[in-house]
Design an enzyme around this catalytic site. Structure first.
Site, PDB file in Angstrom:
ATOM      1  N   CYS A  13       0.850  -1.177  -0.111  1.00  0.00           N
ATOM      2  CA  CYS A  13      -0.072   0.152   0.052  1.00  0.00           C
ATOM      3  C   CYS A  13       0.867   1.136  -0.140  1.00  0.00           C
ATOM      4  O   CYS A  13       2.114   1.150   0.399  1.00  0.00           O
ATOM      5  CB  CYS A  13      -0.889  -0.040   1.120  1.00  0.00           C
ATOM      6  SG  CYS A  13      -1.552   1.610   1.771  1.00  0.00           S
ATOM      7  N   HIS A  14       0.311   2.288  -0.493  1.00  0.00           N
ATOM      8  CA  HIS A  14       1.182   3.390  -0.739  1.00  0.00           C
ATOM      9  C   HIS A  14       1.919   3.960   0.825  1.00  0.00           C
ATOM     10  O   HIS A  14       3.023   4.464   0.642  1.00  0.00           O
ATOM     11  CB  HIS A  14       0.406   4.709  -1.489  1.00  0.00           C
ATOM     12  CG  HIS A  14       1.808   5.420  -2.246  1.00  0.00           C
ATOM     13  ND1 HIS A  14       1.680   5.673  -3.393  1.00  0.00           N
ATOM     14  CD2 HIS A  14       2.738   6.090  -1.837  1.00  0.00           C
ATOM     15  CE1 HIS A  14       2.554   6.357  -3.828  1.00  0.00           C
ATOM     16  NE2 HIS A  14       3.349   6.762  -2.666  1.00  0.00           N
ATOM     17  N   THR A  15       1.279   3.656   1.882  1.00  0.00           N
ATOM     18  CA  THR A  15       1.711   4.149   3.108  1.00  0.00           C
ATOM     19  C   THR A  15       2.974   3.677   3.480  1.00  0.00           C
ATOM     20  O   THR A  15       3.883   4.051   4.163  1.00  0.00           O
ATOM     21  CB  THR A  15       0.589   3.968   4.207  1.00  0.00           C
ATOM     22  OG1 THR A  15      -0.686   4.455   3.703  1.00  0.00           O
ATOM     23  CG2 THR A  15       0.880   4.301   5.324  1.00  0.00           C
ATOM     24  N   HIS A  35       1.303  -3.551   5.916  1.00  0.00           N
ATOM     25  CA  HIS A  35       0.452  -3.707   6.824  1.00  0.00           C
ATOM     26  C   HIS A  35      -0.824  -4.317   6.242  1.00  0.00           C
ATOM     27  O   HIS A  35      -1.955  -4.410   6.926  1.00  0.00           O
ATOM     28  CB  HIS A  35      -0.089  -2.326   7.275  1.00  0.00           C
ATOM     29  CG  HIS A  35      -0.325  -1.424   6.398  1.00  0.00           C
ATOM     30  ND1 HIS A  35       0.848  -0.708   5.468  1.00  0.00           N
ATOM     31  CD2 HIS A  35      -1.332  -0.794   6.125  1.00  0.00           C
ATOM     32  CE1 HIS A  35       0.261  -0.039   4.799  1.00  0.00           C
ATOM     33  NE2 HIS A  35      -1.231   0.070   4.902  1.00  0.00           N
ATOM     34  N   GLU A  36      -0.996  -4.351   4.876  1.00  0.00           N
ATOM     35  CA  GLU A  36      -2.033  -4.846   4.025  1.00  0.00           C
ATOM     36  C   GLU A  36      -2.014  -6.550   3.953  1.00  0.00           C
ATOM     37  O   GLU A  36      -0.983  -6.788   3.198  1.00  0.00           O
ATOM     38  CB  GLU A  36      -2.137  -4.094   2.833  1.00  0.00           C
ATOM     39  CG  GLU A  36      -3.763  -4.606   2.290  1.00  0.00           C
ATOM     40  CD  GLU A  36      -3.711  -3.608   0.974  1.00  0.00           C
ATOM     41  OE1 GLU A  36      -4.160  -2.432   1.207  1.00  0.00           O
ATOM     42  OE2 GLU A  36      -3.696  -3.881  -0.112  1.00  0.00           O
ATOM     43  N   CYS A  65      -9.766  -1.817  20.888  1.00  0.00           N
ATOM     44  CA  CYS A  65      -9.406  -2.521  22.222  1.00  0.00           C
ATOM     45  C   CYS A  65     -10.606  -2.922  22.752  1.00  0.00           C
ATOM     46  O   CYS A  65     -11.053  -3.633  23.550  1.00  0.00           O
ATOM     47  CB  CYS A  65      -8.541  -1.715  23.065  1.00  0.00           C
ATOM     48  SG  CYS A  65      -9.823  -0.232  23.882  1.00  0.00           S
ATOM     49  N   CYS A  68     -12.219   1.264  25.392  1.00  0.00           N
ATOM     50  CA  CYS A  68     -11.916   2.798  25.633  1.00  0.00           C
ATOM     51  C   CYS A  68     -13.141   3.475  25.283  1.00  0.00           C
ATOM     52  O   CYS A  68     -14.004   2.953  24.733  1.00  0.00           O
ATOM     53  CB  CYS A  68     -10.729   3.033  25.111  1.00  0.00           C
ATOM     54  SG  CYS A  68     -10.894   3.161  23.109  1.00  0.00           S
ATOM     55  N   CYS A  71     -13.810   3.152  21.551  1.00  0.00           N
ATOM     56  CA  CYS A  71     -14.423   1.879  20.903  1.00  0.00           C
ATOM     57  C   CYS A  71     -15.773   1.606  21.480  1.00  0.00           C
ATOM     58  O   CYS A  71     -16.527   0.917  20.679  1.00  0.00           O
ATOM     59  CB  CYS A  71     -13.493   0.500  21.567  1.00  0.00           C
ATOM     60  SG  CYS A  71     -11.826   0.430  20.954  1.00  0.00           S
ATOM     61  N   CYS A  79      -9.502   4.359  18.543  1.00  0.00           N
ATOM     62  CA  CYS A  79      -9.059   3.596  19.711  1.00  0.00           C
ATOM     63  C   CYS A  79      -7.962   4.180  20.462  1.00  0.00           C
ATOM     64  O   CYS A  79      -7.028   4.602  19.962  1.00  0.00           O
ATOM     65  CB  CYS A  79      -8.732   2.049  19.538  1.00  0.00           C
ATOM     66  SG  CYS A  79      -8.207   1.326  20.767  1.00  0.00           S
ATOM     67  N   ARG A  83      -5.083   3.112  18.404  1.00  0.00           N
ATOM     68  CA  ARG A  83      -5.023   3.974  17.083  1.00  0.00           C
ATOM     69  C   ARG A  83      -3.520   3.883  16.472  1.00  0.00           C
ATOM     70  O   ARG A  83      -2.845   3.840  16.879  1.00  0.00           O
ATOM     71  CB  ARG A  83      -5.494   5.294  17.421  1.00  0.00           C
ATOM     72  CG  ARG A  83      -4.652   6.158  18.317  1.00  0.00           C
ATOM     73  CD  ARG A  83      -5.114   7.350  17.995  1.00  0.00           C
ATOM     74  NE  ARG A  83      -6.194   7.795  18.864  1.00  0.00           N
ATOM     75  CZ  ARG A  83      -6.670   8.869  19.006  1.00  0.00           C
ATOM     76  NH1 ARG A  83      -6.394  10.172  18.700  1.00  0.00           N
ATOM     77  NH2 ARG A  83      -8.041   8.976  19.794  1.00  0.00           N
ATOM     78  N   CYS A 143      -6.637  -3.200   4.241  1.00  0.00           N
ATOM     79  CA  CYS A 143      -6.358  -1.637   4.455  1.00  0.00           C
ATOM     80  C   CYS A 143      -6.921  -0.710   3.221  1.00  0.00           C
ATOM     81  O   CYS A 143      -8.016  -0.493   3.433  1.00  0.00           O
ATOM     82  CB  CYS A 143      -4.754  -1.281   4.512  1.00  0.00           C
ATOM     83  SG  CYS A 143      -4.364   0.472   4.356  1.00  0.00           S
ATOM     84  N   ARG A 338      -3.216  -3.629  -7.184  1.00  0.00           N
ATOM     85  CA  ARG A 338      -2.539  -4.085  -5.914  1.00  0.00           C
ATOM     86  C   ARG A 338      -1.795  -5.189  -6.542  1.00  0.00           C
ATOM     87  O   ARG A 338      -2.327  -6.031  -7.576  1.00  0.00           O
ATOM     88  CB  ARG A 338      -3.662  -4.585  -5.088  1.00  0.00           C
ATOM     89  CG  ARG A 338      -4.054  -3.618  -4.088  1.00  0.00           C
ATOM     90  CD  ARG A 338      -2.870  -3.202  -3.250  1.00  0.00           C
ATOM     91  NE  ARG A 338      -3.148  -2.338  -2.005  1.00  0.00           N
ATOM     92  CZ  ARG A 338      -3.108  -0.723  -1.953  1.00  0.00           C
ATOM     93  NH1 ARG A 338      -2.534  -0.130  -2.822  1.00  0.00           N
ATOM     94  NH2 ARG A 338      -3.372  -0.138  -0.956  1.00  0.00           N
TER      95      ARG A 338
END
Ligand code: NAD
Ligand code: ZN
Length: 345
Positions: A13-15, A35-36, A65, A68, A71, A79, A83, A143, A338
Site C-alpha cells: 500500500c502506498h503508506t 500492513h495489508e 481494544c 476505551c 471503542c 481507539c 489507534r 487496508c 494491487r
C-alpha cells in the site's frame, strides 16, 4: 494480549512506500514494513481469548481494544490504546520489539509488520474473519480497499443520484469510486495526474475524468464548471496537500462534503479561505474508512462472500516474497492496482 501470525499473503500500500521514504515521520530503522495482509494465527499469548491458533485473520494498522471511550462510541474508530501510531516501533505491552537481527532489535511498523513470514501483533489489531474467505483475495480488504470504500459509504455518504469527485485513482481511490457506485451516485469524476489510470477506473464506476495537467485553470474551477457550481461529495486519496485543498474547494456550497484519506507529508499545512466553510461546506477526514477494525472488517469480508463486493478486479499482479521489490517498482510506475506478495512460493 499478543498473537503470533503466520502471514500468507501481503500487498503493498502506498503508506508503506511513504514511510519507507520517511516522508511522513521521524525515521525508525531498521524496521519491517507491511500492513495489508492475510494470515493464520499460530499461537496466542496470555490474556488472549478472542482468537485461537488456526483462526484466519486480517491485520489492521489501527486497532480496537473494545474498552476505551472511542471503542464504546458508535461514532469513532480512533481507539485510545491501539489507534494508528506510525512512529512507535515496539509492542505496547513492554516497549520492546519482537524482531531482532544479531541481537539488535528490528522495529515494527503500525503494529503489523507483515513483510515477514511470521509477525507478532496486539490481538486488538487483528480481525478474525470467515475461514472460507480466500486469503489471497481478501487480504486487500485489510487496508486500502476498505479504507476507500468506507471513506465514501461511511463518511462522504453520497445521496443517490449525486455527483462525486475522486482525487487519486490508486487502489484507495478506485475503492472510493466503487463505494460511490454502490451508493448510487450518477456521476463519478476521477481526478488524477496520471492519465493511464483512467481506462482502469471505468471498471470502478468512474464516468468522467479530469487531468489537472490538461488545464490552465485550477482544477476546482474546472470541476465547478462541469457540475453547475461544484460536486456534491469529494474524496481525496492522493496524500498530496494541493489535491486535499482542491478536493475541499471543489464541493458545492450549501451541502458539499469533502473527505480526506491520503496521508500527508509531515510538514503539510491545509490552507483555504474560511468563507469556504461559512458557505456551508464540510471537510472531514478518516482513517480506515471509519470502520471499526475488529467489529466491522469481518462484515466487509462477508460482502465479498455474498458477491456484493468485487475484490478480484483490484488485484492486478502477484509475486513471490523474494520478488517483493517488483511490487515497489509497479507502484512507483503507477502500474496496476494491487500486487499480492505470496509468502510461500
Ligand atoms: P497510489 O499511489 O496507488 O495512488 C495515488 C494516486 O494519486 C496515483 O494514481 C497518483 O497519480 C495520484 N495523485 C498523486 N498526486 C495527485 C494530485 N496532486 N492530484 C491528483 N492525483 C494525484 O496510493 P494508494 O495506495 O491508493 O493510497 C492513496 C493514499 O491513501 C496514500 O496517501 C495512502 O498513504 C493513503 N491511505 C490512507 C489510509 C487512511 O486510513 N486514511 C489508508 C490507506 C492509505
Ligand atoms: Zn479502544
Amino acid at each position: 494480549m499478543e498473537v503470533r501470525v503466520k502471514i500468507l499473503y501481503t500487498s503493498l500500500c502506498h503508506t508503506d512506500v511513504y514511510f519507507w521514504e520517511a516522508k511522513g515521520q521521524t525515521p525508525v530503522f531498521p524496521r519491517i514494513f507491511g500492513h495489508e495482509a492475510g494470515g493464520i494465527i499460530g499461537s496466542v499469548g496470555e490474556g488472549v481469548t478472542d482468537v485461537a491458533p488456526g483462526d484466519h485473520v486480517l491485520p489492521v494498522f489501527t486497532g480496537e481494544c473494545k474498552e476505551c471511550p472511542h471503542c464504546k462510541s458508535a461514532e469513532s474508530n480512533m481507539c485510545d490504546l491501539l489507534r494508528i501510531n506510525t512512529d512507535r516501533g515496539v509492542m505496547i505491552g513492554d516497549g520492546k520489539s519482537r524482531f531482532s537481527i544479531n541481537g539488535k532489535p528490528i522495529y515494527h511498523f503500525v503494529g503489523t509488520s507483515t513483510f515477514s513470514e511470521y509477525t507478532v501483533m496486539h490481538v486488538g489489531c487483528v480481525a478474525k474473519i470467515n475461514p472460507e474467505a480466500p486469503l489471497d483475495k481478501v487480504c486487500v480488504l485489510s487496508c486500502g480497499i476498505s479504507t476507500g470504500l468506507g471513506a465514501t459509504i461511511n463518511v462522504a455518504k453520497p445521496p443517490k443520484g449525486s455527483t462525486v469527485a475522486i482525487f487519486g485513482l490508486g487502489a484507495v481511490g478506485l475503492a472510493a469510486a466503487e463505494g460511490a457506485k454502490i451508493a448510487g451516485a450518477s456521476r463519478i469524476i476521477g481526478v488524477d495526474l496520471n492519465p493511464s489510470r483512467f481506462e482502469e477506473a471505468r471498471k470502478f464506476g468512474c464516468t468522467e475524468f479530469v487531468n489537472p495537467k490538461d488545464h490552465k485553470k485550477p482544477v476546482q474551477q474546472i470541476l465547478a464548471e462541469m457540475t453547475n457550481g461544484g460536486v456534491d461529495r469529494s474524496v481525496e486519496c492522493t496524500g498530496n496537500i494541493n489535491a486535499m485543498i482542491q478536493a475541499f474547494e471543489c464541493v458545492h456550497d450549501g451541502w458539499g462534503v469533502a473527505v480526506l484519506v491520503g496521508v500527508p507529508h509531515k510538514d503539510a499545512e491545509f490552507k483555504t479561505h474560511p468563507m469556504n466553510f461559512l458557505n456551508e461546506r464540510t471537510l472531514k477526514g478518516t482513517f480506515f474508512g471509519s470502520y471499526k477494525p475488529r467489529t466491522d472488517l469481518p462484515n466487509v469480508v462477508e460482502l465479498y462472500m455474498k458477491k456484493e463486493l468485487e475484490v478480484e478486479k483490484f488485484i492486478t499482479h502477484s509475486v513471490p516474497f523474494a520478488e517483493i521489490n517488483k511490487a515497489f517498482d509497479l507502484m512507483a510506475k503507477g502500474e496496476g492496482i494491487r500486487c499480492i506478495i505470496r509468502m510461500e512460493n
